[in-house]
Design a protein around this motif. Structure first.
Motif, PDB file in Angstrom:
ATOM      1  N   LYS A 159     -49.516 -46.847   9.264  1.00  9.37           N
ATOM      2  CA  LYS A 159     -50.171 -45.787  10.042  1.00  9.37           C
ATOM      3  C   LYS A 159     -49.673 -44.398   9.649  1.00  9.37           C
ATOM      4  O   LYS A 159     -50.100 -43.399  10.231  1.00  9.37           O
ATOM      5  N   LEU A 160     -48.774 -44.345   8.666  1.00 10.62           N
ATOM      6  CA  LEU A 160     -48.175 -43.074   8.273  1.00 10.62           C
ATOM      7  C   LEU A 160     -48.552 -42.737   6.834  1.00 10.62           C
ATOM      8  O   LEU A 160     -47.693 -42.550   5.979  1.00 10.62           O
ATOM      9  N   GLU A 161     -49.833 -42.662   6.588  1.00 10.69           N
ATOM     10  CA  GLU A 161     -50.319 -42.415   5.236  1.00 10.69           C
ATOM     11  C   GLU A 161     -50.705 -40.958   5.007  1.00 10.69           C
ATOM     12  O   GLU A 161     -51.319 -40.611   4.003  1.00 10.69           O
ATOM     13  N   ARG A 162     -50.380 -40.119   5.966  1.00 10.40           N
ATOM     14  CA  ARG A 162     -50.620 -38.684   5.848  1.00 10.40           C
ATOM     15  C   ARG A 162     -49.388 -37.956   6.375  1.00 10.40           C
ATOM     16  O   ARG A 162     -48.518 -38.569   6.987  1.00 10.40           O
ATOM     17  N   PRO A 163     -49.293 -36.640   6.165  1.00 16.66           N
ATOM     18  CA  PRO A 163     -48.125 -35.901   6.668  1.00 16.66           C
ATOM     19  C   PRO A 163     -47.872 -36.167   8.149  1.00 16.66           C
ATOM     20  O   PRO A 163     -48.795 -36.167   8.963  1.00 16.66           O
ATOM     21  N   PHE A 164     -46.616 -36.407   8.485  1.00 16.13           N
ATOM     22  CA  PHE A 164     -46.242 -36.690   9.870  1.00 16.13           C
ATOM     23  C   PHE A 164     -44.869 -36.129  10.162  1.00 16.13           C
ATOM     24  O   PHE A 164     -44.131 -35.728   9.254  1.00 16.13           O
ATOM     25  N   VAL A 165     -44.538 -36.084  11.453  1.00 16.18           N
ATOM     26  CA  VAL A 165     -43.213 -35.646  11.886  1.00 16.18           C
ATOM     27  C   VAL A 165     -42.627 -36.735  12.780  1.00 16.18           C
ATOM     28  O   VAL A 165     -43.356 -37.552  13.344  1.00 16.18           O
ATOM     29  N   ILE A 166     -41.317 -36.729  12.882  1.00 14.72           N
ATOM     30  CA  ILE A 166     -40.620 -37.632  13.795  1.00 14.72           C
ATOM     31  C   ILE A 166     -40.029 -36.803  14.922  1.00 14.72           C
ATOM     32  O   ILE A 166     -39.398 -35.764  14.675  1.00 14.72           O
ATOM     33  N   VAL A 167     -40.253 -37.255  16.146  1.00 15.57           N
ATOM     34  CA  VAL A 167     -39.537 -36.703  17.297  1.00 15.57           C
ATOM     35  C   VAL A 167     -38.565 -37.799  17.733  1.00 15.57           C
ATOM     36  O   VAL A 167     -38.967 -38.801  18.317  1.00 15.57           O
ATOM     37  N   TYR A 168     -37.303 -37.609  17.374  1.00 23.29           N
ATOM     38  CA  TYR A 168     -36.268 -38.582  17.714  1.00 23.29           C
ATOM     39  C   TYR A 168     -35.532 -38.086  18.957  1.00 23.29           C
ATOM     40  O   TYR A 168     -34.937 -37.009  18.945  1.00 23.29           O
ATOM     41  N   ILE A 169     -35.575 -38.880  20.021  1.00 20.13           N
ATOM     42  CA  ILE A 169     -34.936 -38.506  21.284  1.00 20.13           C
ATOM     43  C   ILE A 169     -33.585 -39.212  21.386  1.00 20.13           C
ATOM     44  O   ILE A 169     -33.520 -40.435  21.522  1.00 20.13           O
ATOM     45  N   HIS A 170     -32.528 -38.426  21.307  1.00 23.15           N
ATOM     46  CA  HIS A 170     -31.164 -38.971  21.254  1.00 23.15           C
ATOM     47  C   HIS A 170     -30.510 -39.064  22.629  1.00 23.15           C
ATOM     48  O   HIS A 170     -29.391 -39.557  22.755  1.00 23.15           O
ATOM     49  N   THR A 171     -31.201 -38.648  23.648  1.00 23.20           N
ATOM     50  CA  THR A 171     -30.658 -38.620  25.006  1.00 23.20           C
ATOM     51  C   THR A 171     -30.090 -39.970  25.422  1.00 23.20           C
ATOM     52  O   THR A 171     -30.737 -41.001  25.271  1.00 23.20           O
ATOM     53  N   ASP A 172     -28.867 -39.971  25.946  1.00 23.36           N
ATOM     54  CA  ASP A 172     -28.204 -41.171  26.475  1.00 23.36           C
ATOM     55  C   ASP A 172     -27.936 -42.255  25.429  1.00 23.36           C
ATOM     56  O   ASP A 172     -27.811 -43.436  25.773  1.00 23.36           O
ATOM     57  N   VAL A 173     -27.838 -41.889  24.176  1.00 21.61           N
ATOM     58  CA  VAL A 173     -27.453 -42.859  23.150  1.00 21.61           C
ATOM     59  C   VAL A 173     -25.933 -42.958  23.129  1.00 21.61           C
ATOM     60  O   VAL A 173     -25.233 -41.946  23.080  1.00 21.61           O
ATOM     61  N   HIS A 174     -25.433 -44.183  23.183  1.00 19.61           N
ATOM     62  CA  HIS A 174     -23.993 -44.432  23.165  1.00 19.61           C
ATOM     63  C   HIS A 174     -23.668 -45.403  22.042  1.00 19.61           C
ATOM     64  O   HIS A 174     -24.396 -46.383  21.825  1.00 19.61           O
ATOM     65  N   LYS A 175     -22.594 -45.155  21.353  1.00 20.15           N
ATOM     66  CA  LYS A 175     -22.248 -45.926  20.158  1.00 20.15           C
ATOM     67  C   LYS A 175     -22.203 -47.424  20.416  1.00 20.15           C
ATOM     68  O   LYS A 175     -22.699 -48.213  19.614  1.00 20.15           O
ATOM     69  N   SER A 176     -21.646 -47.853  21.536  1.00 17.09           N
ATOM     70  CA  SER A 176     -21.483 -49.287  21.794  1.00 17.09           C
ATOM     71  C   SER A 176     -22.796 -49.991  22.122  1.00 17.09           C
ATOM     72  O   SER A 176     -22.930 -51.191  21.908  1.00 17.09           O
ATOM     73  N   ASP A 177     -23.788 -49.237  22.618  1.00 15.39           N
ATOM     74  CA  ASP A 177     -25.028 -49.870  23.079  1.00 15.39           C
ATOM     75  C   ASP A 177     -26.234 -49.614  22.183  1.00 15.39           C
ATOM     76  O   ASP A 177     -27.049 -50.505  21.962  1.00 15.39           O
ATOM     77  N   ASN A 178     -26.369 -48.389  21.683  1.00 19.57           N
ATOM     78  CA  ASN A 178     -27.608 -48.000  21.020  1.00 19.57           C
ATOM     79  C   ASN A 178     -27.455 -47.599  19.559  1.00 19.57           C
ATOM     80  O   ASN A 178     -28.459 -47.395  18.889  1.00 19.57           O
ATOM     81  N   PHE A 179     -26.228 -47.450  19.080  1.00 18.74           N
ATOM     82  CA  PHE A 179     -26.033 -46.995  17.698  1.00 18.74           C
ATOM     83  C   PHE A 179     -25.719 -48.193  16.806  1.00 18.74           C
ATOM     84  O   PHE A 179     -24.708 -48.868  16.994  1.00 18.74           O
TER      85      PHE A 179
ATOM     86  N   ILE B 188     -47.409 -37.651  15.049  1.00 18.47           N
ATOM     87  CA  ILE B 188     -46.071 -37.702  15.635  1.00 18.47           C
ATOM     88  C   ILE B 188     -45.625 -39.149  15.772  1.00 18.47           C
ATOM     89  O   ILE B 188     -46.319 -39.969  16.373  1.00 18.47           O
ATOM     90  N   LEU B 189     -44.482 -39.463  15.191  1.00 21.15           N
ATOM     91  CA  LEU B 189     -43.811 -40.738  15.429  1.00 21.15           C
ATOM     92  C   LEU B 189     -42.653 -40.456  16.369  1.00 21.15           C
ATOM     93  O   LEU B 189     -41.691 -39.799  15.994  1.00 21.15           O
ATOM     94  N   ARG B 190     -42.764 -40.930  17.612  1.00 18.43           N
ATOM     95  CA  ARG B 190     -41.696 -40.718  18.593  1.00 18.43           C
ATOM     96  C   ARG B 190     -40.766 -41.922  18.584  1.00 18.43           C
ATOM     97  O   ARG B 190     -41.209 -43.064  18.603  1.00 18.43           O
ATOM     98  N   ILE B 191     -39.466 -41.650  18.542  1.00 15.83           N
ATOM     99  CA  ILE B 191     -38.444 -42.702  18.573  1.00 15.83           C
ATOM    100  C   ILE B 191     -37.489 -42.401  19.723  1.00 15.83           C
ATOM    101  O   ILE B 191     -36.932 -41.301  19.798  1.00 15.83           O
ATOM    102  N   ILE B 192     -37.298 -43.373  20.609  1.00 17.84           N
ATOM    103  CA  ILE B 192     -36.374 -43.194  21.730  1.00 17.84           C
ATOM    104  C   ILE B 192     -35.098 -43.992  21.435  1.00 17.84           C
ATOM    105  O   ILE B 192     -35.082 -45.217  21.514  1.00 17.84           O
ATOM    106  N   GLY B 193     -34.043 -43.272  21.078  1.00 21.50           N
ATOM    107  CA  GLY B 193     -32.802 -43.918  20.669  1.00 21.50           C
ATOM    108  C   GLY B 193     -32.177 -44.793  21.737  1.00 21.50           C
ATOM    109  O   GLY B 193     -31.579 -45.830  21.432  1.00 21.50           O
TER     110      GLY B 193
END
Length: 201
Positions: free
Chosen positions: A61-81, A32-37
């Motif tokens: 570290k991603l040389e085998r099958p993996f998934v991404i858990v991307y957490i989009h909570t509280d992402v705002h265009k002006s600050d995080n996008f 699992i690759l977790r990304i906090i937006g």
């Protein structure tokens, strides 16, 4: 013009942001690759710097099958996008082997704006089938169908937002604001752990 090389201090700073974390496996045994937006510093992190960080610290570290858990909570265009061109440049820099090993992207707490954006630009922005691997996860309960709770750390603010959505479902569609967290949330001591037992127990 040569790409910007990250210094040890810059690498340490990106790491400290807790933006990326590889830990745990889903119920099918994939990394699992977790990304906090929300933690993405869109105004200060250059494309080249992020690409180099991923190249040095994440991709090996991603040389085998993996998934991404991307957490989009509280992402705002002006600050995080960071913008379309930024995302495309980073995506194009991902090695083909890494793209092939990515099997699913769990997009946690998508808002109406992100759904419209991806429906409009997703197929053109992310070539090679990534858009087809996208799995919208509107509630943490649906994430637990694929990922064990103790396999991934979920920040407190994500749990709070998830509870708000349970009681105010129109927030999913941007028709109601999450006023309770904005106006009634208490001051949080930074020394208190940021991960909630509600999310991992």
């Amino acid at each position: 013009m040569p790409e910007e090389e990250p210094s040890p201090d810059q690498i340490k700073l990106i790491h400290k942001l807790n933006l990326f974390k590889i830990k745990g496996r889903d119920k099918r045994g994939r990394k699992i690759l977790r990304i906090i937006g929300k933690n993405f510093p869109a105004r200060s992190l250059t494309v080249d710097l992020l690409k180099k960080y991923l190249e040095v610290k994440i991709f090996p570290k991603l040389e085998r099958p993996f998934v991404i858990v991307y957490i989009h909570t509280d992402v705002h265009k002006s600050d995080n996008f960071p913008g379309i061109s930024y995302l495309r440049a980073v995506y194009d820099a991902i090695p083909v082997t890494v793209k092939q090993y990515l099997e699913t992207v769990y997009f946690v707490h998508p808002d109406l704006q992100s759904r419209i954006f991806l429906a409009t630009f997703g197929r053109f922005l992310f070539t090679g089938g990534l858009y087809a691997k996208l799995n919208y996860v509107t509630r943490l309960a649906y994430l637990w169908e694929h990922v064990r709770r103790n396999a991934i750390e979920i920040p407190e603010f994500v749990c709070d937002h998830d509870e708000d959505l349970e009681y105010r479902p129109m927030m999913d569609y941007g028709l109601e604001s999450d006023y309770r967290r904005v106006y009634e949330s208490p001051v949080v001591d930074p020394s208190v752990a940021m991960y909630s037992m509600r999310c991992i127990s």
